[in-house]
Design a protein around this motif. Structure first.
Motif, short mmCIF file in Angstrom:
data_model
loop_
_atom_site.label_atom_id
_atom_site.label_comp_id
_atom_site.label_asym_id
_atom_site.label_seq_id
_atom_site.Cartn_x
_atom_site.Cartn_y
_atom_site.Cartn_z
N ASP A 18 -24.81 4.90 9.30
CA ASP A 18 -23.60 5.69 9.06
C ASP A 18 -22.45 5.20 9.94
N LYS A 19 -22.77 4.90 11.19
CA LYS A 19 -21.74 4.43 12.12
C LYS A 19 -21.19 3.08 11.68
N ALA A 20 -22.06 2.21 11.20
CA ALA A 20 -21.63 0.89 10.73
C ALA A 20 -20.73 1.03 9.49
N ARG A 21 -21.08 1.96 8.60
CA ARG A 21 -20.28 2.19 7.40
C ARG A 21 -18.90 2.72 7.78
N ASP A 22 -18.85 3.67 8.72
CA ASP A 22 -17.57 4.21 9.17
C ASP A 22 -16.72 3.13 9.83
N ALA A 23 -17.35 2.27 10.61
CA ALA A 23 -16.61 1.19 11.28
C ALA A 23 -16.03 0.23 10.25
N ALA A 24 -16.76 -0.05 9.19
CA ALA A 24 -16.26 -0.94 8.14
C ALA A 24 -15.05 -0.32 7.45
N GLU A 25 -15.11 0.98 7.19
CA GLU A 25 -13.98 1.68 6.56
C GLU A 25 -12.76 1.63 7.47
N ASN A 26 -12.95 1.86 8.77
CA ASN A 26 -11.84 1.83 9.72
C ASN A 26 -11.24 0.43 9.84
N ARG A 27 -12.08 -0.58 9.79
CA ARG A 27 -11.55 -1.96 9.85
C ARG A 27 -10.69 -2.23 8.63
N ALA A 28 -11.11 -1.73 7.48
CA ALA A 28 -10.33 -1.95 6.27
C ALA A 28 -9.00 -1.20 6.33
N LEU A 29 -8.99 -0.01 6.90
CA LEU A 29 -7.77 0.78 6.97
C LEU A 29 -6.83 0.32 8.07
N HIS A 30 -7.35 0.05 9.24
CA HIS A 30 -6.51 -0.18 10.42
C HIS A 30 -6.51 -1.61 10.91
N GLY A 31 -7.32 -2.44 10.36
CA GLY A 31 -7.46 -3.80 10.87
C GLY A 31 -6.52 -4.79 10.22
N ARG A 32 -5.25 -4.45 10.13
CA ARG A 32 -4.29 -5.35 9.51
C ARG A 32 -3.64 -6.22 10.58
N THR A 33 -3.22 -7.40 10.16
CA THR A 33 -2.56 -8.31 11.09
C THR A 33 -1.13 -7.84 11.33
N LEU A 34 -0.50 -8.42 12.34
CA LEU A 34 0.87 -8.05 12.69
C LEU A 34 1.82 -8.36 11.53
N SER A 35 1.62 -9.50 10.88
CA SER A 35 2.50 -9.86 9.76
C SER A 35 2.31 -8.90 8.58
#
Length: 66
Positions: A18-35
């Protein structure tokens, strides 16, 4: 015969998944580059300017409008 399952280990395994799934969702939402963030901000500002430019000023003589 049935397989013996350690419930403590099963709960921990499920919690890690569950924690790994939540982390993947957060990376998709918040893990954008500066550009990407800058481009998204520019698009939002451009859309706001377009909307403000198309705004009609309310008629001062019309009742119910401030």
């Amino acid at each position: 015969m049935a397989e013996i399952v350690n419930l403590r280990q099963a709960r921990k395994r499920k919690a890690r998944a569950d924690k790994a799934r939540d982390a993947a969702e957060n990376r998709a939402l918040h893990g954008r580059t500066l550009s990407e963030r800058a481009r998204r901000k520019q698009e939002a500002e451009r859309a706001a300017r377009t909307l403000d430019g198309a705004r009609l000023d309310p008629d001062p003589g019309e009742p119910g409008r401030d």
